[in-house]
Design a protein around this motif. Sequence first.
Motif, PDB file in Angstrom:
ATOM      1  N   SER A  92       0.849  -1.207   0.000  1.00 58.52           N
ATOM      2  CA  SER A  92       0.000   0.000   0.000  1.00 58.52           C
ATOM      3  C   SER A  92       0.877   1.246   0.000  1.00 58.52           C
ATOM      4  N   ARG A  93       0.208   2.397  -0.057  1.00 52.45           N
ATOM      5  CA  ARG A  93       0.945   3.661  -0.016  1.00 52.45           C
ATOM      6  C   ARG A  93       1.526   3.880   1.373  1.00 52.45           C
ATOM      7  N   PRO A  94       2.683   4.523   1.486  1.00 49.73           N
ATOM      8  CA  PRO A  94       3.216   4.780   2.825  1.00 49.73           C
ATOM      9  C   PRO A  94       2.427   5.893   3.505  1.00 49.73           C
ATOM     10  N   SER A  95       2.237   5.772   4.809  1.00 48.44           N
ATOM     11  CA  SER A  95       1.481   6.814   5.509  1.00 48.44           C
ATOM     12  C   SER A  95       2.337   8.063   5.718  1.00 48.44           C
ATOM     13  N   VAL A  96       3.665   7.889   5.804  1.00 44.11           N
ATOM     14  CA  VAL A  96       4.564   9.050   5.958  1.00 44.11           C
ATOM     15  C   VAL A  96       5.524   9.042   4.767  1.00 44.11           C
ATOM     16  N   PRO A  97       5.255   9.847   3.729  1.00 39.34           N
ATOM     17  CA  PRO A  97       6.052   9.725   2.508  1.00 39.34           C
ATOM     18  C   PRO A  97       7.433  10.387   2.569  1.00 39.34           C
ATOM     19  N   GLY A  98       7.660  11.299   3.525  1.00 35.01           N
ATOM     20  CA  GLY A  98       8.925  12.039   3.572  1.00 35.01           C
ATOM     21  C   GLY A  98      10.167  11.153   3.592  1.00 35.01           C
ATOM     22  N   PRO A  99      10.335  10.317   4.654  1.00 31.88           N
ATOM     23  CA  PRO A  99      11.523   9.466   4.715  1.00 31.88           C
ATOM     24  C   PRO A  99      11.611   8.496   3.541  1.00 31.88           C
ATOM     25  N   VAL A 100      10.429   8.083   3.024  1.00 34.98           N
ATOM     26  CA  VAL A 100      10.426   7.140   1.906  1.00 34.98           C
ATOM     27  C   VAL A 100      11.070   7.795   0.686  1.00 34.98           C
ATOM     28  N   ARG A 101      10.658   9.046   0.407  1.00 38.76           N
ATOM     29  CA  ARG A 101      11.232   9.759  -0.749  1.00 38.76           C
ATOM     30  C   ARG A 101      12.733   9.969  -0.565  1.00 38.76           C
ATOM     31  N   ARG A 102      13.142  10.182   0.658  1.00 39.88           N
ATOM     32  CA  ARG A 102      14.552  10.498   0.922  1.00 39.88           C
ATOM     33  C   ARG A 102      15.448   9.257   0.843  1.00 39.88           C
ATOM     34  N   PHE A 103      15.003   8.159   1.454  1.00 41.28           N
ATOM     35  CA  PHE A 103      15.916   7.017   1.580  1.00 41.28           C
ATOM     36  C   PHE A 103      15.679   5.900   0.557  1.00 41.28           C
TER      37      PHE A 103
ATOM     38  N   PRO B 120      -7.594 -21.808   3.528  1.00 43.28           N
ATOM     39  CA  PRO B 120      -7.995 -22.458   2.275  1.00 43.28           C
ATOM     40  C   PRO B 120      -8.777 -23.751   2.522  1.00 43.28           C
ATOM     41  N   GLY B 121      -8.352 -24.533   3.529  1.00 39.05           N
ATOM     42  CA  GLY B 121      -9.048 -25.783   3.833  1.00 39.05           C
ATOM     43  C   GLY B 121     -10.497 -25.528   4.223  1.00 39.05           C
ATOM     44  N   GLU B 122     -10.747 -24.420   4.898  1.00 40.28           N
ATOM     45  CA  GLU B 122     -12.118 -24.088   5.288  1.00 40.28           C
ATOM     46  C   GLU B 122     -12.893 -23.504   4.106  1.00 40.28           C
ATOM     47  N   PHE B 123     -12.227 -22.667   3.305  1.00 44.23           N
ATOM     48  CA  PHE B 123     -12.899 -22.130   2.117  1.00 44.23           C
ATOM     49  C   PHE B 123     -13.308 -23.258   1.174  1.00 44.23           C
ATOM     50  N   ALA B 124     -12.540 -24.348   1.182  1.00 46.57           N
ATOM     51  CA  ALA B 124     -12.831 -25.459   0.267  1.00 46.57           C
ATOM     52  C   ALA B 124     -14.129 -26.164   0.629  1.00 46.57           C
ATOM     53  N   LYS B 125     -14.686 -25.871   1.796  1.00 45.81           N
ATOM     54  CA  LYS B 125     -15.974 -26.468   2.161  1.00 45.81           C
ATOM     55  C   LYS B 125     -17.133 -25.602   1.681  1.00 45.81           C
ATOM     56  N   ALA B 126     -16.829 -24.407   1.183  1.00 44.27           N
ATOM     57  CA  ALA B 126     -17.882 -23.465   0.803  1.00 44.27           C
ATOM     58  C   ALA B 126     -18.128 -23.497  -0.699  1.00 44.27           C
ATOM     59  N   SER B 127     -19.211 -22.836  -1.117  1.00 43.34           N
ATOM     60  CA  SER B 127     -19.496 -22.702  -2.547  1.00 43.34           C
ATOM     61  C   SER B 127     -19.297 -21.268  -3.032  1.00 43.34           C
ATOM     62  N   ILE B 128     -19.285 -20.332  -2.107  1.00 40.98           N
ATOM     63  CA  ILE B 128     -19.078 -18.916  -2.454  1.00 40.98           C
ATOM     64  C   ILE B 128     -18.217 -18.298  -1.351  1.00 40.98           C
ATOM     65  N   VAL B 129     -17.276 -17.442  -1.732  1.00 35.99           N
ATOM     66  CA  VAL B 129     -16.544 -16.658  -0.729  1.00 35.99           C
ATOM     67  C   VAL B 129     -16.892 -15.191  -0.941  1.00 35.99           C
ATOM     68  N   ALA B 130     -17.313 -14.542   0.133  1.00 34.15           N
ATOM     69  CA  ALA B 130     -17.684 -13.136   0.036  1.00 34.15           C
ATOM     70  C   ALA B 130     -16.537 -12.276   0.550  1.00 34.15           C
ATOM     71  N   VAL B 131     -16.242 -11.204  -0.174  1.00 32.33           N
ATOM     72  CA  VAL B 131     -15.194 -10.254   0.232  1.00 32.33           C
ATOM     73  C   VAL B 131     -15.835  -8.879   0.289  1.00 32.33           C
ATOM     74  N   PRO B 132     -16.397  -8.504   1.444  1.00 32.76           N
ATOM     75  CA  PRO B 132     -17.130  -7.243   1.490  1.00 32.76           C
ATOM     76  C   PRO B 132     -16.234  -6.020   1.603  1.00 32.76           C
ATOM     77  N   ALA B 133     -14.913  -6.195   1.766  1.00 29.03           N
ATOM     78  CA  ALA B 133     -14.042  -5.036   1.995  1.00 29.03           C
ATOM     79  C   ALA B 133     -13.959  -4.175   0.743  1.00 29.03           C
ATOM     80  N   ARG B 134     -14.031  -2.859   0.954  1.00 27.99           N
ATOM     81  CA  ARG B 134     -13.935  -1.934  -0.171  1.00 27.99           C
ATOM     82  C   ARG B 134     -12.478  -1.588  -0.444  1.00 27.99           C
ATOM     83  N   HIS B 135     -11.622  -1.765   0.575  1.00 30.65           N
ATOM     84  CA  HIS B 135     -10.212  -1.413   0.414  1.00 30.65           C
ATOM     85  C   HIS B 135      -9.373  -2.630   0.761  1.00 30.65           C
ATOM     86  N   GLU B 136      -9.460  -3.622  -0.065  1.00 30.68           N
ATOM     87  CA  GLU B 136      -8.724  -4.867   0.193  1.00 30.68           C
ATOM     88  C   GLU B 136      -7.278  -4.630  -0.204  1.00 30.68           C
ATOM     89  N   VAL B 137      -6.455  -4.282   0.781  1.00 27.99           N
ATOM     90  CA  VAL B 137      -5.096  -3.877   0.457  1.00 27.99           C
ATOM     91  C   VAL B 137      -4.236  -5.081   0.099  1.00 27.99           C
TER      92      VAL B 137
END
Lengths: 359, 294
Positions: A119-130, A246-263
Amino acid sequence: MKIAFLLPSAYGMRGDVRAMLNLAGGLAARHEVEVVSIRRTRETPFFPVDRRVTLRWLVDTRPGVHHLLPRGQVRTEVALWRMLRGLQADVLVTTRPSLSVQAARYAPRDVVRIAREWSRPSVPGPVRRFYPRLDAVVASTAGRRDEWVRLLDDDLSVHVIPDALPAAPWPRSRMDNRIVSAGGRLVPGKSYDQLVRAFAIVADKRPDWRLRLYGGGPEERRLRALVRDLDLHNHVYFMGTTPDLPGEFAKASIVAVPARHEVLGMTVIEALSCGVPIVGFDGSRGPAEFLRPGHDSVLVQEGESGDVEPLACALLTLVDDERRRMKLAAGALETASAHAATAVAVRWEELMYGLRSRP
Amino acid sequence: MGVVVIDAEVTLADVLSLRLSIAESLADGTHLVLRQRGTGEERQVPLGASGGRTRDASVAVSLAPLDLGPGRWDTYLERGGVRTRIQSADPGFSLDRLDAYALGRRTLAYRAYRTRNGFLALKIDPAEPVADVRAVWFREGRFEVTGLLAYTGLDDDDQHRHATLALRHSHSGHGDPDVDAAVLGDSGDNEPGHGDPGNDDPAATVRFAATVQGVRFHAALSLCDVLAATPDSQGSWEPYLEVDGVDRALPLGARLDDVEGKRRRVHYPHALVDGVQIRPSFTPADELLLEVGA
């Protein structure tokens, strides 16, 4: 080649930890791989670690462990500094902007230093520098790569490599249980309340379907209260945390991902590997980045009247259309093959060899 | 010798049916080894050679003659002294098939499953007739429960049967056993008039009519009656079902799926009657319990 991975904690239950441990296991077949966890928070790691991978930690923060010196940030930073100064490896992969900045400053120059970013860094200053001192930045998706290219103003040293799944064989869903699953940490950002509300509509129309929520977190109490208020106690199961999602998902028929920001999207990839179609929201920062909507998943647009009804409609359509479910399941396996540990490890190897051979 | 099970299932006739994906075809002298977790007890089943250079092999092993005890059994393939644990890509069961499997009368219930580490294993439980709870709810001052009769040998034929739901004081439960025993004694001595006077069991003081159609059951009980029968408005009740044609009382439980530990995972709502809380919950053994005033 000797490869070191630096993680804030390799002991926790997080998608990024899972992804890096999978990658370490994939690379360990041909290389000497070490995972360095800054903190040790539990007795044993939550996720399984390949036996060929060496795991070590710098600061022990397990509850009840006594130290000669007081614990704190300075102690951790000194331990990290000492580890980086004395590092004997050919490649160092760091998994947080804060760790990557430290690696850029203190790791020996003959070590190839790579930052792994989700994801994007929360503090970009040091990232740009180093960050220009690092050899490469590896983003998990093309969308993230564009952000990092803009941030660093460097098109050449930012790469894309997807997250890795564990080594095969992956569990495979038979698609014959009337179960919708969802997994991940139960935190507010993942919008599980929307899913529970949407499932109330599904359960009203198709009462033989069940929703299973895997994971734990601060939202659990609120979600249990919501389930009680909506009278869904017979339909929604709180399954707790599991190291074998994964072993538990394999017992299902649908997996729901309600997150809007799945990073991170590790749970999305794991669901695909079981051959289970995904239902989620469309959006630039959502799970769309990992998926091929229509081939392996159904993504809904956010509605004007709210997001619950479109999600419920998508779930119901898939519940009623078994043929479509099977078709999407086949597509899901195809998408997952790009995330196989061996395939991902080969891409990392190519990158590492390329960087090491640079003058 | 890499072995992966693509399809695993225990059939209605207690035959373990496996479809294996193997790197090299099965030769003569290959054994399927079942090893019990905990005791280390083993059973070896010789397998026939698979024809030709096939990458797939099907194996069917009848489990009843092997005399396997209850518990969990890990599976291995052994050839020439080399033992390989069988990996599994199949969850090993489907919930509908578990329901069909439970229609027959059995003493042991076999189930194939995939362990958390991805290996094939067998779970064997003693199977006694039980009423498997599928849904509970409170409505109009009543507690209603519905589900499926399991391991009774009854046919799923829509035939109506006479049935009774009875409540028995829990003495194996969660509270202090001494207190429970005292409560049980009190109810036997002081309140003999509740419920059916012809009942021999002094602990079962509340009885309600239930509906059984085929193997499906539904029962509704008045919360006021439950509260009136509870001494000091405090205690736990174990419901059980008596069905014509079944020689023993059926405890209410929820075991016909892969979800273990329902006490933690399934939280039912509670009802308030005269300010006293009545809450259904599960015991650690996944049996239903009605807790009054807890």
